[in-house]
Design an enzyme around this catalytic site. Structure first.
Site, PDB file in Angstrom:
ATOM      1  N   ASP A  74      -0.541 -19.706  16.245  1.00 22.39           N
ATOM      2  CA  ASP A  74       0.153 -19.948  14.975  1.00 22.39           C
ATOM      3  C   ASP A  74      -0.837 -20.216  13.851  1.00 22.39           C
ATOM      4  O   ASP A  74      -2.023 -20.490  14.083  1.00 22.39           O
ATOM      5  CB  ASP A  74       1.140 -21.111  15.102  1.00 22.39           C
ATOM      6  CG  ASP A  74       0.447 -22.444  15.397  1.00 22.39           C
ATOM      7  OD1 ASP A  74      -0.511 -22.433  16.202  1.00 22.39           O
ATOM      8  OD2 ASP A  74       0.865 -23.476  14.841  1.00 22.39           O
ATOM      9  N   GLU A 129       0.631 -25.324  17.147  1.00 24.57           N
ATOM     10  CA  GLU A 129      -0.454 -26.302  17.100  1.00 24.57           C
ATOM     11  C   GLU A 129      -0.577 -26.954  15.733  1.00 24.57           C
ATOM     12  O   GLU A 129      -1.024 -28.093  15.621  1.00 24.57           O
ATOM     13  CB  GLU A 129      -1.779 -25.616  17.465  1.00 24.57           C
ATOM     14  CG  GLU A 129      -2.954 -26.564  17.671  1.00 24.57           C
ATOM     15  CD  GLU A 129      -3.717 -26.914  16.407  1.00 24.57           C
ATOM     16  OE1 GLU A 129      -4.518 -27.868  16.430  1.00 24.57           O
ATOM     17  OE2 GLU A 129      -3.513 -26.229  15.371  1.00 24.57           O
ATOM     18  N   GLU A 130      -0.173 -26.214  14.684  1.00 20.45           N
ATOM     19  CA  GLU A 130      -0.401 -26.685  13.317  1.00 20.45           C
ATOM     20  C   GLU A 130       0.681 -27.629  12.802  1.00 20.45           C
ATOM     21  O   GLU A 130       0.677 -27.998  11.630  1.00 20.45           O
ATOM     22  CB  GLU A 130      -0.501 -25.478  12.363  1.00 20.45           C
ATOM     23  CG  GLU A 130      -1.638 -24.505  12.671  1.00 20.45           C
ATOM     24  CD  GLU A 130      -3.013 -25.069  12.348  1.00 20.45           C
ATOM     25  OE1 GLU A 130      -3.113 -26.260  12.017  1.00 20.45           O
ATOM     26  OE2 GLU A 130      -3.995 -24.315  12.426  1.00 20.45           O
ATOM     27  N   GLU A 158     -11.351 -23.198  18.885  1.00 23.03           N
ATOM     28  CA  GLU A 158     -11.104 -23.702  17.535  1.00 23.03           C
ATOM     29  C   GLU A 158     -12.341 -23.437  16.669  1.00 23.03           C
ATOM     30  O   GLU A 158     -13.458 -23.321  17.188  1.00 23.03           O
ATOM     31  CB  GLU A 158     -10.823 -25.205  17.573  1.00 23.03           C
ATOM     32  CG  GLU A 158      -9.430 -25.574  18.034  1.00 23.03           C
ATOM     33  CD  GLU A 158      -8.408 -25.515  16.915  1.00 23.03           C
ATOM     34  OE1 GLU A 158      -8.734 -25.007  15.821  1.00 23.03           O
ATOM     35  OE2 GLU A 158      -7.276 -25.984  17.146  1.00 23.03           O
ATOM     36  N   HIS A 335      -7.130 -23.414   6.682  1.00 20.43           N
ATOM     37  CA  HIS A 335      -5.945 -23.785   5.893  1.00 20.43           C
ATOM     38  C   HIS A 335      -6.090 -23.509   4.400  1.00 20.43           C
ATOM     39  O   HIS A 335      -5.201 -23.865   3.622  1.00 20.43           O
ATOM     40  CB  HIS A 335      -5.574 -25.258   6.093  1.00 20.43           C
ATOM     41  CG  HIS A 335      -5.301 -25.637   7.521  1.00 20.43           C
ATOM     42  ND1 HIS A 335      -4.872 -26.888   7.886  1.00 20.43           N
ATOM     43  CD2 HIS A 335      -5.401 -24.930   8.675  1.00 20.43           C
ATOM     44  CE1 HIS A 335      -4.727 -26.941   9.203  1.00 20.43           C
ATOM     45  NE2 HIS A 335      -5.039 -25.752   9.701  1.00 20.43           N
TER      46      HIS A 335
END
Length: 359
Positions: A74, A129-130, A158, A335
């Site tokens: 995601d 996960e977010e 990650e 992000h």
């Protein structure tokens, strides 16, 4: 939304671009999970299982060790940064390029092109996960099918800018509430100011000296900080309530219970009406002393760094699987509207993992 299946014959940068063009904001991962499952089921050397929008694929070669490569599929909400774009400097732009579809692309490439690794492999692709921890797909798999996550060592791809980051910090957020009595501010002596009562809490935070423990050769830096304060009723009212939100980022040599006990001890003599645990995710030890980790470090090179922050390596640690973070993205660009990843980092990570798993 792309309609064609994933082509695992693409190189890792091209596959990253393909994954980015699959919109998969948290909660909307099904089309990408479907594509990942379809691509993996076409590989005869893998056993593939699915739980919700979480896909787990495994080799079963009877090797002495089993290694897990894991990544979430995601992304945060798209910010006008899809479709992907490759510029003339070898930089790939788009939502998820860094966090963490470049890492997922590396996972898929290893799954497709290393059919007989020197260690048995488990590939985990998970959703949500977010967002809030209770939605996390890796957590759901761990609860429903812990045997799918059995292993000797795990690598979470990650973003770490192609450097090994060991373990992760724990994060604890507590709400410290003070109480008072309302009164007209012109006659403040008739009440009790809850904001003033919070002053010793802030003084304790300002004077706090955080630890810097060294674990497996990595220096972690703890932190205890106020991150929010709420109080006040109106411009002419003495407040009868105040809440200080405190976040404790703690090193992985503390258990969750020890971290909570430490925070309680710090504020033990403050006048607190209510102490509320608002959020808590445990830390993970680096695991660098494990033989598989030593072989991993020898293959990928560089100098291991501590992970300042929380990642899902904590979930593996809770299952008794030592884990590290190692991925091509740079967390500083995660992000962001201008999220991007260097193509060179993607190919570097793939080559290093391939070396480790085939040498």
């Amino acid at each position: 939304m792309p309609e064609t299946p994933l082509d695992l014959a693409l190189d890792a940068p091209a596959l990253t671009a393909r994954l980015v063009d699959f919109r998969s904001e948290s909660g909307n991962e099904k089309p990408l999970a479907d594509a990942v499952e379809e691509a993996l089921r076409a590989l005869p050397h893998l056993t593939v299982d699915r739980y919700g929008n979480n896909v787990v694929a495994r080799t079963n070669l009877g090797r002495a060790e089993r290694v897990i490569l894991a990544g979430h599929i995601d992304t945060v909400p798209i910010a006008d940064n899809v479709p992907s774009r490759l510029d003339e400097n070898g930089v790939l732009w788009g939502c998820g390029t860094s966090d963490m579809k470049s890492g997922v692309a590396v996972q898929l490439r290893i799954a497709a092109t290393v059919p007989a690794p020197n260690r048995d492999l488990t590939f985990v692709f998970y959703d949500n996960e977010e967002v809030a921890a209770h939605l996390n797909g890796l957590g759901h798999v761990a609860e429903a099918h812990p045997d799918w996550l059995a292993g000797d060592f795990a690598v979470l791809l990650e973003p770490s800018d192609a450097q090994v980051e060991g373990g992760c910090q724990g994060t604890l957020r507590v709400l410290l509430r003070t109480a008072g009595e309302r009164a007209h501010s012109a006659r403040g002596w008739m009440g009790s100011n809850a904001i003033h009562t919070a002053a010793p809490i802030l003084a304790r935070l300002a004077a706090y000296a955080p630890r810097r423990p060294v674990i497996d050769g990595l220096e972690y830096r703890e932190g205890l900080n106020a991150v929010k304060i709420e109080g006040g009723v109106a411009g002419n009212v003495i407040p009868d309530a105040c809440t200080v939100s405190v976040n404790f980022r703690y090193a992985p040599d503390r258990s969750a219970d020890e971290a909570l006990a430490h925070v309680r001890d710090v504020f033990a003599d403050c006048d607190i009406a209510e102490f509320v645990v608002d959020d808590h995710s445990g830390a993970a030890l680096p695991g660098l002393s494990h033989p598989a980790a030593a072989a991993f470090m020898a293959a990928v090179g560089g100098t291991a760094q501590p992970k300042f922050g929380w990642t899902d390596v904590s979930r593996f640690s809770a299952l008794g699987v030592p884990a590290v973070n190692y991925g091509p993205g740079d967390a500083l660009f995660a992000h962001k509207r201008d999220e991007h990843v260097a193509v060179e980092r993607i190919t570097h990570c793939e080559e290093r993992l391939r070396t480790w798993l085939t040498a």
